[in-house]
Design an enzyme around this catalytic site. Sequence first.
Site, PDB file in Angstrom:
ATOM      1  N   CYS A  26       2.519  -4.980   6.669  1.00 26.23           N
ATOM      2  CA  CYS A  26       2.353  -4.731   5.239  1.00 26.23           C
ATOM      3  C   CYS A  26       3.654  -4.247   4.609  1.00 26.23           C
ATOM      4  O   CYS A  26       4.656  -4.057   5.285  1.00 26.23           O
ATOM      5  CB  CYS A  26       1.262  -3.674   5.015  1.00 26.23           C
ATOM      6  SG  CYS A  26      -0.379  -4.222   5.522  1.00 26.23           S
ATOM      7  N   HIS A  40       0.818  -1.217   0.000  1.00 22.08           N
ATOM      8  CA  HIS A  40       0.000   0.000   0.000  1.00 22.08           C
ATOM      9  C   HIS A  40       0.842   1.254   0.000  1.00 22.08           C
ATOM     10  O   HIS A  40       2.057   1.204   0.165  1.00 22.08           O
ATOM     11  CB  HIS A  40      -0.986  -0.002   1.171  1.00 22.08           C
ATOM     12  CG  HIS A  40      -0.372  -0.053   2.540  1.00 22.08           C
ATOM     13  ND1 HIS A  40       0.405   0.961   3.061  1.00 22.08           N
ATOM     14  CD2 HIS A  40      -0.444  -1.005   3.500  1.00 22.08           C
ATOM     15  CE1 HIS A  40       0.778   0.638   4.289  1.00 22.08           C
ATOM     16  NE2 HIS A  40       0.282  -0.553   4.580  1.00 22.08           N
TER      17      HIS A  40
END
Length: 164
Positions: free
Chosen positions: A139, A122
């Site tokens: 992430c 992301h």
Amino acid sequence: MVSRRSILLSLLLAPLAACSSKFKTYNGPEVTRVVVYKGRRKMYLLHHDQVLKAYDIDLGFAPEGHKQFEGDGRTPEGDYTIDRRNPNSKFHLSVGISYPNARDVEVARALGKSPGGDIFIHGQPNAFKPKGRDWTWGCISVKNHEIEDIYAMVNDGTVISIYP
């Protein structure tokens, strides 16, 4: 009545408005694999053995080792697939990684924990600015203009290999 000046101004500004979209298109070679080297903080988009793009990355706040359970702050290691995308992400745009697999679930359960999930590549957070490196919950983070390219280039089903 619309003036000639207004029409000309509209025509000049229209291309700029189109450039501001976070949704890009990509017409190049297919991305056949994504490779991440956690220790180097690098991610590569590959067409077979050819590097199409390379990115500097941030990881989970505890970057050493494979993710074992929800909340450990680690980024998974191993082979997964890109399995979803979120155009309304709290992190600009995001593409999902298929963590956990069956082995990840087994390991977490043996520890009496949940394996967690929602692991993504992301952009930057919409609500706050991270301080320093390796700030995610597991992430892989890139700059916003980079996730726009990744979002356009990488299809669901693409293999992602994450190495230590």
